[in-house]
Design an enzyme around this catalytic site. Sequence first.
Site, PDB file in Angstrom:
ATOM      1  N   LYS A 152       1.105  -1.011   0.304  1.00 26.43           N
ATOM      2  CA  LYS A 152       0.698  -0.641   0.405  1.00 26.43           C
ATOM      3  C   LYS A 152       0.654   0.877   0.308  1.00 26.43           C
ATOM      4  O   LYS A 152       1.912   1.214   1.142  1.00 26.43           O
ATOM      5  CB  LYS A 152      -1.119   0.638   1.542  1.00 26.43           C
ATOM      6  CG  LYS A 152      -1.821   1.227   1.551  1.00 26.43           C
ATOM      7  CD  LYS A 152      -2.747   1.121   2.267  1.00 26.43           C
ATOM      8  CE  LYS A 152      -1.933   1.529   4.076  1.00 26.43           C
ATOM      9  NZ  LYS A 152      -2.205   3.241   4.109  1.00 26.43           N
ATOM     10  N   HIS A 202       1.453   5.431  -0.488  1.00 31.05           N
ATOM     11  CA  HIS A 202       1.186   7.174  -0.159  1.00 31.05           C
ATOM     12  C   HIS A 202       1.983   8.320  -1.282  1.00 31.05           C
ATOM     13  O   HIS A 202       2.715   8.470  -0.453  1.00 31.05           O
ATOM     14  CB  HIS A 202       0.788   7.670   1.036  1.00 31.05           C
ATOM     15  CG  HIS A 202      -0.311   7.411   1.446  1.00 31.05           C
ATOM     16  ND1 HIS A 202      -1.711   6.985   1.623  1.00 31.05           N
ATOM     17  CD2 HIS A 202       0.293   6.965   3.873  1.00 31.05           C
ATOM     18  CE1 HIS A 202      -1.860   7.043   3.023  1.00 31.05           C
ATOM     19  NE2 HIS A 202      -1.636   6.637   3.977  1.00 31.05           N
ATOM     20  N   ASP A 233      -3.143   4.183  -1.482  1.00 27.13           N
ATOM     21  CA  ASP A 233      -4.530   5.141  -0.780  1.00 27.13           C
ATOM     22  C   ASP A 233      -4.588   6.288  -0.537  1.00 27.13           C
ATOM     23  O   ASP A 233      -3.717   6.850   0.384  1.00 27.13           O
ATOM     24  CB  ASP A 233      -3.472   4.249   0.879  1.00 27.13           C
ATOM     25  CG  ASP A 233      -4.843   4.968   2.128  1.00 27.13           C
ATOM     26  OD1 ASP A 233      -5.419   4.792   2.021  1.00 27.13           O
ATOM     27  OD2 ASP A 233      -3.977   4.688   3.280  1.00 27.13           O
ATOM     28  N   LYS A 280      -7.719   8.259  -1.330  1.00 28.44           N
ATOM     29  CA  LYS A 280      -8.754   8.517  -0.241  1.00 28.44           C
ATOM     30  C   LYS A 280      -9.488   9.334  -1.165  1.00 28.44           C
ATOM     31  O   LYS A 280      -9.875  10.456  -0.612  1.00 28.44           O
ATOM     32  CB  LYS A 280      -8.684   8.837   0.972  1.00 28.44           C
ATOM     33  CG  LYS A 280      -8.078   7.639   1.766  1.00 28.44           C
ATOM     34  CD  LYS A 280      -7.228   8.158   3.056  1.00 28.44           C
ATOM     35  CE  LYS A 280      -7.637   6.606   4.559  1.00 28.44           C
ATOM     36  NZ  LYS A 280      -6.306   7.013   3.880  1.00 28.44           N
ATOM     37  N   PHE A 281      -9.818   9.252  -2.232  1.00 26.73           N
ATOM     38  CA  PHE A 281     -10.680  10.325  -2.915  1.00 26.73           C
ATOM     39  C   PHE A 281     -11.981  10.504  -2.279  1.00 26.73           C
ATOM     40  O   PHE A 281     -12.213   9.592  -1.493  1.00 26.73           O
ATOM     41  CB  PHE A 281     -11.198   9.989  -4.781  1.00 26.73           C
ATOM     42  CG  PHE A 281      -9.762   9.263  -5.194  1.00 26.73           C
ATOM     43  CD1 PHE A 281      -9.321  10.787  -6.287  1.00 26.73           C
ATOM     44  CD2 PHE A 281      -9.695   7.892  -5.228  1.00 26.73           C
ATOM     45  CE1 PHE A 281      -8.158  10.608  -6.572  1.00 26.73           C
ATOM     46  CE2 PHE A 281      -8.464   8.071  -6.427  1.00 26.73           C
ATOM     47  CZ  PHE A 281      -8.006   8.952  -7.116  1.00 26.73           C
ATOM     48  N   THR A 300     -14.256  15.650 -10.907  1.00 30.03           N
ATOM     49  CA  THR A 300     -12.764  16.031 -10.377  1.00 30.03           C
ATOM     50  C   THR A 300     -11.979  14.751  -9.787  1.00 30.03           C
ATOM     51  O   THR A 300     -10.353  14.497  -9.816  1.00 30.03           O
ATOM     52  CB  THR A 300     -12.684  17.101  -8.940  1.00 30.03           C
ATOM     53  OG1 THR A 300     -13.422  17.834  -9.311  1.00 30.03           O
ATOM     54  CG2 THR A 300     -11.129  16.561  -8.089  1.00 30.03           C
ATOM     55  N   GLN A 334      -4.146   6.857  16.128  1.00 27.37           N
ATOM     56  CA  GLN A 334      -4.214   5.671  15.445  1.00 27.37           C
ATOM     57  C   GLN A 334      -4.548   4.823  16.579  1.00 27.37           C
ATOM     58  O   GLN A 334      -4.231   4.851  17.752  1.00 27.37           O
ATOM     59  CB  GLN A 334      -3.481   5.304  14.776  1.00 27.37           C
ATOM     60  CG  GLN A 334      -3.074   3.526  13.999  1.00 27.37           C
ATOM     61  CD  GLN A 334      -3.992   3.442  13.110  1.00 27.37           C
ATOM     62  OE1 GLN A 334      -5.112   3.565  13.284  1.00 27.37           O
ATOM     63  NE2 GLN A 334      -3.052   3.288  11.945  1.00 27.37           N
ATOM     64  N   ARG A 363       3.581   1.091  10.249  1.00 28.99           N
ATOM     65  CA  ARG A 363       5.273   1.623  11.467  1.00 28.99           C
ATOM     66  C   ARG A 363       5.837   0.103  12.197  1.00 28.99           C
ATOM     67  O   ARG A 363       6.794  -0.006  12.808  1.00 28.99           O
ATOM     68  CB  ARG A 363       5.146   2.522  12.114  1.00 28.99           C
ATOM     69  CG  ARG A 363       4.757   3.781  11.345  1.00 28.99           C
ATOM     70  CD  ARG A 363       4.511   5.189  12.216  1.00 28.99           C
ATOM     71  NE  ARG A 363       3.184   4.387  11.885  1.00 28.99           N
ATOM     72  CZ  ARG A 363       2.038   5.392  12.917  1.00 28.99           C
ATOM     73  NH1 ARG A 363       2.434   6.898  13.305  1.00 28.99           N
ATOM     74  NH2 ARG A 363       0.548   5.358  12.727  1.00 28.99           N
TER      75      ARG A 363
HETATM   76  P1  5BU Z   1       0.757   2.510  10.314  1.00 33.51           P
HETATM   77  O1  5BU Z   1       1.744   2.705  10.186  1.00 33.51           O
HETATM   78  O2  5BU Z   1       0.658   0.995  10.949  1.00 33.51           O
HETATM   79  O3  5BU Z   1      -0.163   3.241  11.302  1.00 33.51           O
HETATM   80  O4  5BU Z   1      -0.135   2.623   9.287  1.00 33.51           O
HETATM   81  C1  5BU Z   1      -1.144   2.409   9.228  1.00 33.51           C
HETATM   82  C2  5BU Z   1      -1.615   2.525   7.335  1.00 33.51           C
HETATM   83  O5  5BU Z   1      -3.599   2.624   7.417  1.00 33.51           O
HETATM   84  C3  5BU Z   1      -1.719   4.205   7.582  1.00 33.51           C
HETATM   85  O6  5BU Z   1      -1.057   4.498   5.853  1.00 33.51           O
HETATM   86  C4  5BU Z   1      -2.526   5.178   7.245  1.00 33.51           C
HETATM   87  O7  5BU Z   1      -2.845   6.104   6.469  1.00 33.51           O
HETATM   88  C5  5BU Z   1      -3.417   4.021   6.698  1.00 33.51           C
HETATM   89  N1  5BU Z   1      -5.407   4.013   7.638  1.00 33.51           N
HETATM   90  C6  5BU Z   1      -5.476   4.023   8.582  1.00 33.51           C
HETATM   91  O8  5BU Z   1      -4.704   3.746   9.671  1.00 33.51           O
HETATM   92  N2  5BU Z   1      -6.823   3.613   9.478  1.00 33.51           N
HETATM   93  C7  5BU Z   1      -7.749   3.943   8.616  1.00 33.51           C
HETATM   94  O9  5BU Z   1      -8.880   3.612   8.699  1.00 33.51           O
HETATM   95  C8  5BU Z   1      -7.860   4.282   7.071  1.00 33.51           C
HETATM   96  C9  5BU Z   1      -6.227   4.279   6.692  1.00 33.51           C
HETATM   97 BR1  5BU Z   1      -9.037   4.678   6.167  1.00 33.51          BR
END
Ligand code: 5BU
Length: 272
Positions: free
Chosen positions: A60, A62, A91, A93-94, A100, A217, A238
């Site tokens: 995945k 960005h 990823d 996220k449009f 657009t 997160q 991470r």
């Molecule tokens: P991490 O380092 O495992 O916390 O990264 C998680 C990835 O998943 C990170 O690229 C986020 O942009 C992506 N993500 C997320 O963490 N949670 C979500 O609900 C969504 C995407 Br949608």
Amino acid sequence: MAHRQTYAQRAAKHPNPAAKALLETIERKKTNLCVSVDVTKSDDFLKVIDLVGPYVCMVKTHVDIIEDFAPTLIERLQELSVNHDFVIFEDRKFADIGNTVALQYAAGVHKIASWAHLTNAHPVPGPGIVSGLAAVGRPLGRGLLLLAEMSTKGSLATGAYTEAAVRMAREHRDFVVGFIAQRRMESVATESVDPEEDFLILTPGVGLDTRGDGMGQQYRTPKEVITEAGCDVIIVGRGIYGKGDNVDVQAVQAQAERYRAEGWAAYLARIQ
Ligand code: 5BU
């Protein structure tokens, strides 16, 4: 329901080429791990992908966070995708009007539709976002995931919003192949469930060593995500490569294999 079947059984009858390729890759490599490579330098990006490649079904990206982006980076990414046998998910996220997002998907610096097998979109603008992206992606055999839920504390994508996302996906099953979500979605909106529908559930917010990152997160384990919640793919960032600079080769490989093994054991426990 789809998650009671094996990945191979689901691959055999999935109508969308990108979803089929993902399911086949998962089965072939015995891995439901997707690594999210959130690093800002091209060299680190390619290095992490080369290291985790053998352990993943999907990478995945960005792409907009890469500081030294050049079109050759996409060529390297595609080579790694072929050599290591993984699917690419941007990823992005449009979240805009159909016209657009079609331009953002096809054009600009990144030309996402030309290389990403899968991408995703917020359902917030309504079904026009799916039509706009489908106009570009469907002729290329791409697939779209709708963001039905998020992993973050206080997410607004809950309840009626999540239900509306599921209904939107059901209206566009030729292009929408699944959801970013934290659990299976079949029972979220039950009024018109087709027993043949097979939406993939890709789940970020997976970690074995911590429960959060101090910025919203929230992490769950592969067992919670795959066995208990019935999701299909664990997305780990991470937890595998830390900050992604000064990469310790053996540590990254060991973490990737650790998450692969946990994710696969959780799947085997589920289908038993
Ligand atoms: P991490 O380092 O495992 O916390 O990264 C998680 C990835 O998943 C990170 O690229 C986020 O942009 C992506 N993500 C997320 O963490 N949670 C979500 O609900 C969504 C995407 Br949608």
